[in-house]
Motif scaffolding. Structure first.
Motif, PDB file in Angstrom:
ATOM      1  N   HIS A  14       0.828  -1.210   0.000  1.00  0.00           N
ATOM      2  CA  HIS A  14       0.000   0.000   0.000  1.00  0.00           C
ATOM      3  C   HIS A  14       0.863   1.262   0.000  1.00  0.00           C
ATOM      4  N   GLU A  15       2.024   1.163   0.682  1.00  0.00           N
ATOM      5  CA  GLU A  15       2.906   2.332   0.749  1.00  0.00           C
ATOM      6  C   GLU A  15       3.392   2.738  -0.639  1.00  0.00           C
ATOM      7  N   ILE A  16       3.435   1.783  -1.587  1.00  0.00           N
ATOM      8  CA  ILE A  16       3.851   2.082  -2.956  1.00  0.00           C
ATOM      9  C   ILE A  16       2.644   2.294  -3.859  1.00  0.00           C
ATOM     10  N   ARG A  17       1.619   1.455  -3.688  1.00  0.00           N
ATOM     11  CA  ARG A  17       0.458   1.526  -4.582  1.00  0.00           C
ATOM     12  C   ARG A  17      -0.320   2.834  -4.438  1.00  0.00           C
ATOM     13  N   ASN A  18      -0.434   3.357  -3.238  1.00  0.00           N
ATOM     14  CA  ASN A  18      -1.211   4.590  -3.037  1.00  0.00           C
ATOM     15  C   ASN A  18      -0.601   5.792  -3.760  1.00  0.00           C
ATOM     16  N   PRO A  19       0.704   6.089  -3.568  1.00  0.00           N
ATOM     17  CA  PRO A  19       1.275   7.198  -4.340  1.00  0.00           C
ATOM     18  C   PRO A  19       1.301   6.916  -5.839  1.00  0.00           C
ATOM     19  N   LEU A  20       1.447   5.650  -6.205  1.00  0.00           N
ATOM     20  CA  LEU A  20       1.436   5.288  -7.622  1.00  0.00           C
ATOM     21  C   LEU A  20       0.077   5.601  -8.240  1.00  0.00           C
ATOM     22  N   SER A  21      -0.980   5.313  -7.484  1.00  0.00           N
ATOM     23  CA  SER A  21      -2.334   5.611  -7.959  1.00  0.00           C
ATOM     24  C   SER A  21      -2.529   7.115  -8.128  1.00  0.00           C
ATOM     25  N   ALA A  22      -1.971   7.899  -7.207  1.00  0.00           N
ATOM     26  CA  ALA A  22      -2.072   9.355  -7.303  1.00  0.00           C
ATOM     27  C   ALA A  22      -1.335   9.877  -8.535  1.00  0.00           C
ATOM     28  N   ILE A  23      -0.174   9.299  -8.815  1.00  0.00           N
ATOM     29  CA  ILE A  23       0.593   9.695 -10.007  1.00  0.00           C
ATOM     30  C   ILE A  23      -0.186   9.363 -11.270  1.00  0.00           C
ATOM     31  N   ARG A  24      -0.800   8.176 -11.306  1.00  0.00           N
ATOM     32  CA  ARG A  24      -1.572   7.758 -12.486  1.00  0.00           C
ATOM     33  C   ARG A  24      -2.754   8.701 -12.719  1.00  0.00           C
ATOM     34  N   GLN A  25      -3.481   9.031 -11.661  1.00  0.00           N
ATOM     35  CA  GLN A  25      -4.633   9.928 -11.796  1.00  0.00           C
ATOM     36  C   GLN A  25      -4.204  11.322 -12.256  1.00  0.00           C
ATOM     37  N   SER A  26      -3.123  11.818 -11.668  1.00  0.00           N
ATOM     38  CA  SER A  26      -2.635  13.153 -12.045  1.00  0.00           C
ATOM     39  C   SER A  26      -2.159  13.166 -13.497  1.00  0.00           C
ATOM     40  N   ASN A  27      -1.489  12.108 -13.901  1.00  0.00           N
ATOM     41  CA  ASN A  27      -1.015  12.004 -15.280  1.00  0.00           C
ATOM     42  C   ASN A  27      -2.185  11.980 -16.255  1.00  0.00           C
ATOM     43  N   GLY A  28      -3.252  11.261 -15.881  1.00  0.00           N
ATOM     44  CA  GLY A  28      -4.440  11.197 -16.719  1.00  0.00           C
ATOM     45  C   GLY A  28      -5.105  12.555 -16.872  1.00  0.00           C
ATOM     46  N   ALA A  50       3.743  16.218 -25.593  1.00  0.00           N
ATOM     47  CA  ALA A  50       3.231  16.005 -24.238  1.00  0.00           C
ATOM     48  C   ALA A  50       2.516  14.663 -24.141  1.00  0.00           C
ATOM     49  N   ALA A  51       1.769  14.318 -25.199  1.00  0.00           N
ATOM     50  CA  ALA A  51       1.052  13.033 -25.211  1.00  0.00           C
ATOM     51  C   ALA A  51       2.042  11.869 -25.126  1.00  0.00           C
ATOM     52  N   LYS A  52       3.166  12.017 -25.823  1.00  0.00           N
ATOM     53  CA  LYS A  52       4.186  10.970 -25.786  1.00  0.00           C
ATOM     54  C   LYS A  52       4.768  10.836 -24.386  1.00  0.00           C
ATOM     55  N   LEU A  53       5.019  11.957 -23.730  1.00  0.00           N
ATOM     56  CA  LEU A  53       5.559  11.936 -22.369  1.00  0.00           C
ATOM     57  C   LEU A  53       4.569  11.310 -21.387  1.00  0.00           C
ATOM     58  N   HIS A  54       3.278  11.651 -21.549  1.00  0.00           N
ATOM     59  CA  HIS A  54       2.258  11.057 -20.690  1.00  0.00           C
ATOM     60  C   HIS A  54       2.196   9.547 -20.902  1.00  0.00           C
ATOM     61  N   GLY A  55       2.379   9.132 -22.144  1.00  0.00           N
ATOM     62  CA  GLY A  55       2.386   7.703 -22.444  1.00  0.00           C
ATOM     63  C   GLY A  55       3.548   6.993 -21.780  1.00  0.00           C
ATOM     64  N   ILE A  56       4.727   7.637 -21.778  1.00  0.00           N
ATOM     65  CA  ILE A  56       5.904   7.060 -21.127  1.00  0.00           C
ATOM     66  C   ILE A  56       5.659   6.891 -19.630  1.00  0.00           C
ATOM     67  N   ILE A  57       5.045   7.915 -19.025  1.00  0.00           N
ATOM     68  CA  ILE A  57       4.733   7.845 -17.591  1.00  0.00           C
ATOM     69  C   ILE A  57       3.787   6.683 -17.308  1.00  0.00           C
ATOM     70  N   GLU A  58       2.728   6.563 -18.112  1.00  0.00           N
ATOM     71  CA  GLU A  58       1.746   5.495 -17.915  1.00  0.00           C
ATOM     72  C   GLU A  58       2.379   4.113 -18.100  1.00  0.00           C
TER      73      GLU A  58
END
Length: 206
Positions: A1-15, A26-34
């Protein structure tokens, strides 16, 4: 959970950021992050499998029935593999005592590995199941028609985080072998056939 929770926040923010930009760079960079978030997710799943390896629930498994159920589920997620797998079993109704969830995980990793490294053409993957002569064991070998593993990479195959693919986690084969060992089995690579052999304990009370 200590990793999944911040990871979920990063995914939502990236979206959310991806929705605000039409810029192709920018779309390419967002794709790399995802893609890298998905890679970390996969690593967490595989490490989680290791944490469960000491909580075995072994049961008698009829390998033919298990294979038919496994293949049906595998093809639901990878329908493109439908005509790529050949299956052969010798020795009658072979049974093993193994944790079924662990066997599913190992087979999934081996079939995915074969698909990624083979030609992905018709009959490009072969699964062979047979009794091991002179031993209370069963051999299950997954072979692909790819070029095989180079001699220099063979000694590192089962090391954690070793991978030859940029999108790979390097944990699939390591986890598969650890789960095999936890169930009193073994996992080897045979360069002569370019395949991975899983040795399963044979159920003796038939």
């Amino acid at each position: 959970h200590e990793i999944r929770n911040p990871l979920s926040a990063i995914r939502q923010s990236n979206g959310l950021l991806a929705e605000e930009h039409d810029d192709p760079v920018a779309a390419k960079l967002h794709g790399i992050i995802e893609n890298n978030i998905a890679r970390i997710d996969k690593m967490l799943e595989e490490v989680s499998s290791l944490n469960k390896s000491d909580r075995l629930k072994p049961q008698v498994i009829n390998l033919m029935g298990f294979w038919l159920d496994f293949k049906h589920e595998f093809l639901l997620t990878r329908p493109e593999v439908k005509y790529c797998i050949r299956f052969y079993m010798t020795g009658g109704q072979l049974k093993t005592r193994f944790d079924s969830a662990h066997l599913q995980q190992i087979l999934w990793n081996l079939l995915n590995n074969a698909w990624q490294h083979g030609s992905q053409g018709k009959d490009s993957i072969t699964v062979l199941v047979k009794p091991v002569v002179g031993h209370e064991a069963i051999s299950l070998t997954v072979i692909d028609d790819g070029s095989g593993v180079s001699a220099e990479n063979q000694e590192h195959l089962f090391e954690p985080f070793f991978t030859t693919r940029t999108e790979g986690t390097g944990l699939g084969l390591y986890v598969a072998r650890e789960l095999a060992h936890a169930n009193l089995g073994q996992l080897h690579y045979h360069p002569n056939v370019k395949g991975f052999e899983l040795i399963l304990p044979k159920e003796s009370n038939e």
